[in-house]
Write a protein that holds these residues in place. Sequence first.
Motif, PDB file in Angstrom:
ATOM      1  N   SER A  45      -8.830  20.393  98.895  1.00  0.00           N
ATOM      2  CA  SER A  45      -8.609  19.852  97.546  1.00  0.00           C
ATOM      3  C   SER A  45      -7.297  20.330  96.946  1.00  0.00           C
ATOM      4  CB  SER A  45      -9.780  20.237  96.632  1.00  0.00           C
ATOM      5  OG  SER A  45      -9.764  21.641  96.345  1.00  0.00           O
ATOM      6  N   PHE A  46      -6.703  21.372  97.537  1.00  0.00           N
ATOM      7  CA  PHE A  46      -5.413  21.876  97.068  1.00  0.00           C
ATOM      8  C   PHE A  46      -4.311  20.989  97.645  1.00  0.00           C
ATOM      9  CE2 PHE A  46      -1.637  24.506  97.119  1.00  0.00           C
ATOM     10  CZ  PHE A  46      -1.708  25.206  95.931  1.00  0.00           C
ATOM     11  N   PRO A  47      -3.550  20.279  96.828  1.00  0.00           N
ATOM     12  CA  PRO A  47      -2.550  19.335  97.350  1.00  0.00           C
ATOM     13  C   PRO A  47      -1.489  20.026  98.200  1.00  0.00           C
ATOM     14  CG  PRO A  47      -2.928  18.974  94.999  1.00  0.00           C
ATOM     15  CD  PRO A  47      -3.601  20.263  95.350  1.00  0.00           C
ATOM     16  N   GLY A  48      -1.199  19.422  99.356  1.00  0.00           N
ATOM     17  CA  GLY A  48      -0.098  19.899 100.180  1.00  0.00           C
ATOM     18  C   GLY A  48      -0.484  20.606 101.456  1.00  0.00           C
ATOM     19  N   LEU A  49      -1.785  20.776 101.721  1.00  0.00           N
ATOM     20  CA  LEU A  49      -2.221  21.472 102.932  1.00  0.00           C
ATOM     21  C   LEU A  49      -2.871  20.490 103.898  1.00  0.00           C
ATOM     22  CD1 LEU A  49      -3.739  24.759 101.444  1.00  0.00           C
ATOM     23  CD2 LEU A  49      -1.399  24.310 102.187  1.00  0.00           C
ATOM     24  N   ALA A  50      -2.404  20.513 105.151  1.00  0.00           N
ATOM     25  CA  ALA A  50      -2.928  19.602 106.169  1.00  0.00           C
ATOM     26  C   ALA A  50      -4.090  20.235 106.917  1.00  0.00           C
ATOM     27  CB  ALA A  50      -1.814  19.209 107.137  1.00  0.00           C
ATOM     28  N   GLY A  51      -4.709  19.449 107.799  1.00  0.00           N
ATOM     29  CA  GLY A  51      -5.923  19.888 108.482  1.00  0.00           C
ATOM     30  C   GLY A  51      -5.757  21.138 109.315  1.00  0.00           C
ATOM     31  N   GLN A  52      -4.643  21.263 110.047  1.00  0.00           N
ATOM     32  CA  GLN A  52      -4.481  22.425 110.914  1.00  0.00           C
ATOM     33  C   GLN A  52      -4.164  23.689 110.127  1.00  0.00           C
ATOM     34  OE1 GLN A  52      -5.561  22.187 114.005  1.00  0.00           O
ATOM     35  NE2 GLN A  52      -6.000  20.096 113.325  1.00  0.00           N
ATOM     36  N   THR A  53      -3.535  23.547 108.978  1.00  0.00           N
ATOM     37  CA  THR A  53      -3.339  24.700 108.091  1.00  0.00           C
ATOM     38  C   THR A  53      -4.679  25.182 107.569  1.00  0.00           C
ATOM     39  OG1 THR A  53      -1.177  23.836 107.425  1.00  0.00           O
ATOM     40  CG2 THR A  53      -2.161  25.529 106.028  1.00  0.00           C
ATOM     41  N   ILE A  54      -5.528  24.246 107.206  1.00  0.00           N
ATOM     42  CA  ILE A  54      -6.875  24.579 106.736  1.00  0.00           C
ATOM     43  C   ILE A  54      -7.651  25.286 107.841  1.00  0.00           C
ATOM     44  CG2 ILE A  54      -9.072  23.608 105.937  1.00  0.00           C
ATOM     45  CD1 ILE A  54      -7.374  21.313 104.700  1.00  0.00           C
ATOM     46  N   ALA A  55      -7.567  24.771 109.062  1.00  0.00           N
ATOM     47  CA  ALA A  55      -8.260  25.390 110.193  1.00  0.00           C
ATOM     48  C   ALA A  55      -7.755  26.812 110.424  1.00  0.00           C
ATOM     49  CB  ALA A  55      -8.067  24.552 111.452  1.00  0.00           C
ATOM     50  N   LYS A 108       5.514  43.438 104.319  1.00  0.00           N
ATOM     51  CA  LYS A 108       5.316  44.164 105.567  1.00  0.00           C
ATOM     52  C   LYS A 108       3.930  43.855 106.105  1.00  0.00           C
ATOM     53  CE  LYS A 108       8.151  48.158 104.211  1.00  0.00           C
ATOM     54  NZ  LYS A 108       8.144  49.631 103.996  1.00  0.00           N
ATOM     55  N   GLY A 109       3.811  43.917 107.439  1.00  0.00           N
ATOM     56  CA  GLY A 109       2.491  43.814 108.059  1.00  0.00           C
ATOM     57  C   GLY A 109       1.848  42.455 107.850  1.00  0.00           C
ATOM     58  N   GLY A 110       0.533  42.464 107.809  1.00  0.00           N
ATOM     59  CA  GLY A 110      -0.217  41.231 107.637  1.00  0.00           C
ATOM     60  C   GLY A 110      -0.393  40.466 108.933  1.00  0.00           C
ATOM     61  N   ARG A 111      -0.970  39.286 108.831  1.00  0.00           N
ATOM     62  CA  ARG A 111      -1.292  38.458 109.985  1.00  0.00           C
ATOM     63  C   ARG A 111      -0.195  37.425 110.203  1.00  0.00           C
ATOM     64  NH1 ARG A 111      -7.696  38.367 108.282  1.00  0.00           N
ATOM     65  NH2 ARG A 111      -7.893  40.631 108.557  1.00  0.00           N
ATOM     66  N   ARG A 112       0.693  37.785 111.100  1.00  0.00           N
ATOM     67  CA  ARG A 112       1.907  36.989 111.272  1.00  0.00           C
ATOM     68  C   ARG A 112       1.615  35.569 111.736  1.00  0.00           C
ATOM     69  NH1 ARG A 112       7.395  38.738 114.571  1.00  0.00           N
ATOM     70  NH2 ARG A 112       8.538  36.812 114.159  1.00  0.00           N
ATOM     71  N   LYS A 113       0.635  35.402 112.629  1.00  0.00           N
ATOM     72  CA  LYS A 113       0.315  34.057 113.119  1.00  0.00           C
ATOM     73  C   LYS A 113      -0.032  33.129 111.957  1.00  0.00           C
ATOM     74  CE  LYS A 113      -2.933  35.335 115.916  1.00  0.00           C
ATOM     75  NZ  LYS A 113      -4.026  35.308 116.940  1.00  0.00           N
ATOM     76  N   LEU A 114      -0.825  33.626 111.030  1.00  0.00           N
ATOM     77  CA  LEU A 114      -1.225  32.805 109.891  1.00  0.00           C
ATOM     78  C   LEU A 114      -0.041  32.571 108.954  1.00  0.00           C
ATOM     79  CD1 LEU A 114      -3.369  31.341 108.274  1.00  0.00           C
ATOM     80  CD2 LEU A 114      -3.992  33.523 107.225  1.00  0.00           C
ATOM     81  N   ARG A 115       0.759  33.605 108.741  1.00  0.00           N
ATOM     82  CA  ARG A 115       1.930  33.463 107.863  1.00  0.00           C
ATOM     83  C   ARG A 115       2.904  32.428 108.428  1.00  0.00           C
ATOM     84  NH1 ARG A 115       2.935  38.413 107.609  1.00  0.00           N
ATOM     85  NH2 ARG A 115       4.760  38.591 108.955  1.00  0.00           N
ATOM     86  N   ASP A 116       3.119  32.472 109.740  1.00  0.00           N
ATOM     87  CA  ASP A 116       3.997  31.485 110.367  1.00  0.00           C
ATOM     88  C   ASP A 116       3.432  30.078 110.224  1.00  0.00           C
ATOM     89  OD1 ASP A 116       5.664  33.527 111.121  1.00  0.00           O
ATOM     90  OD2 ASP A 116       5.008  33.585 113.209  1.00  0.00           O
ATOM     91  N   LEU A 117       2.117  29.945 110.385  1.00  0.00           N
ATOM     92  CA  LEU A 117       1.481  28.638 110.261  1.00  0.00           C
ATOM     93  C   LEU A 117       1.602  28.095 108.843  1.00  0.00           C
ATOM     94  CD1 LEU A 117      -0.330  26.461 111.643  1.00  0.00           C
ATOM     95  CD2 LEU A 117      -2.307  27.770 110.836  1.00  0.00           C
ATOM     96  N   LEU A 118       1.481  28.983 107.851  1.00  0.00           N
ATOM     97  CA  LEU A 118       1.511  28.560 106.451  1.00  0.00           C
ATOM     98  C   LEU A 118       2.914  28.252 105.939  1.00  0.00           C
ATOM     99  CD1 LEU A 118      -1.019  30.885 104.571  1.00  0.00           C
ATOM    100  CD2 LEU A 118      -1.143  28.412 104.810  1.00  0.00           C
ATOM    101  N   TYR A 119       3.935  28.806 106.592  1.00  0.00           N
ATOM    102  CA  TYR A 119       5.271  28.771 106.003  1.00  0.00           C
ATOM    103  C   TYR A 119       5.739  27.343 105.712  1.00  0.00           C
ATOM    104  CZ  TYR A 119      10.151  29.797 105.076  1.00  0.00           C
ATOM    105  OH  TYR A 119      11.382  29.877 104.485  1.00  0.00           O
ATOM    106  N   MET A 120       5.734  26.468 106.721  1.00  0.00           N
ATOM    107  CA  MET A 120       6.227  25.110 106.508  1.00  0.00           C
ATOM    108  C   MET A 120       5.321  24.329 105.558  1.00  0.00           C
ATOM    109  SD  MET A 120       9.077  25.059 107.883  1.00  0.00           S
ATOM    110  CE  MET A 120       9.393  23.354 107.407  1.00  0.00           C
ATOM    111  N   ALA A 121       4.017  24.616 105.595  1.00  0.00           N
ATOM    112  CA  ALA A 121       3.109  23.956 104.650  1.00  0.00           C
ATOM    113  C   ALA A 121       3.462  24.332 103.217  1.00  0.00           C
ATOM    114  CB  ALA A 121       1.667  24.339 104.968  1.00  0.00           C
ATOM    115  N   VAL A 122       3.791  25.602 103.008  1.00  0.00           N
ATOM    116  CA  VAL A 122       4.159  26.055 101.664  1.00  0.00           C
ATOM    117  C   VAL A 122       5.503  25.475 101.249  1.00  0.00           C
ATOM    118  CG1 VAL A 122       4.731  28.082 100.267  1.00  0.00           C
ATOM    119  CG2 VAL A 122       2.763  28.146 101.801  1.00  0.00           C
ATOM    120  N   VAL A 123       6.435  25.355 102.193  1.00  0.00           N
ATOM    121  CA  VAL A 123       7.721  24.727 101.874  1.00  0.00           C
ATOM    122  C   VAL A 123       7.485  23.316 101.335  1.00  0.00           C
ATOM    123  CG1 VAL A 123       9.857  23.793 102.847  1.00  0.00           C
ATOM    124  CG2 VAL A 123       9.110  26.086 103.483  1.00  0.00           C
TER     125      VAL A 123
END
Length: 311
Positions: free
Chosen positions: A189-199, A239-254
């Motif tokens: 329901s949050f505009p701008g996020l696709a299915g694989q970002t949600i997954a 610093k730190g955190g879950r890089r795989k998720l951050r990388d996945l979210l980056y273009m979606a957030v852009v």
Amino acid sequence: MTRIVGLDVAKSKVDACIRSMDLRLSAPSTQDGEAWLRANRVGRAVMEASGGYERAWAQALRAAGFEVLVVDPKRVRHFAKAAGRLAKNDPIDAETIARFAEAFPDGGAQPHDPAREEIARLVQARTALKDVEERIKQQREHRPPAIVIEALTAIAKTLRTELRKLEASIASRIKANPAFARRAEIIDSFPGLAGQTIAGLIAWLPELGRVRNEAASALLGAAPYDDDSGQRTGTRCIKGGRRKLRDLLYMAVVGAATQHNPVLKAYYQRLRAKGKPAKVAIIACMRKLIVILNTMIARNEPWNPPAQAAT
């Protein structure tokens, strides 16, 4: 107290250490290891995430009734360095994992959820295939010989077919699980996020909606940390955190911050107007996004921004 064993799992063997009894084992098979753990009344087995080799051990030990924690290897390594333990081999690693488990009882491990872990493996596989697809695209841009173009085109076609299969499998698994389906509905329901970002959010951030906003940002790796000492005020950075998720979210957030989401777009524009670099503003939007999603899921409510924020 629960008796703890540290396990260093490799491809062909496992090294174990029960510090409280000063016992060690190097065994080639799960069956031998299980018998040894049971004979010594171990209650909790702690191991590092070691590229997948730990999965069979974790599954077998859980099925046998042991409590199992799979912890971040980076945390264990930093713990070893802080303790001045610079030597590294399999028996030493097993003892270090045991020490770490005694110092940090929960180890920062995610709760065991086979359904979520299966989705996480599929999301990881899709991410790996997308990386291959991108590399093929880059190779084709350099005008290779015709026979190479033909081979790359065929591989790219196969990749797209397999990606569609993976994405359909991920979607069906989420839909089949009521808790995941509801979480996906709220995030979607949050505009701008696709299915694989949600997954990816479902698979790699199960804590969402169950922790404080600051903790959610830190888990993602979008929280800025102080770097001050005395009179010096250092630059805040993530610093730190879950890089795989951050990388996945980056273009979606852009996309959300520059086009699709009115709240993030307004926030991004305010930051840029204040002179913030584009990447700093995007990370700030990522942090705002995760806070919003954390609140939405905690309240079990879909996206409903204030009227003035949506205009």
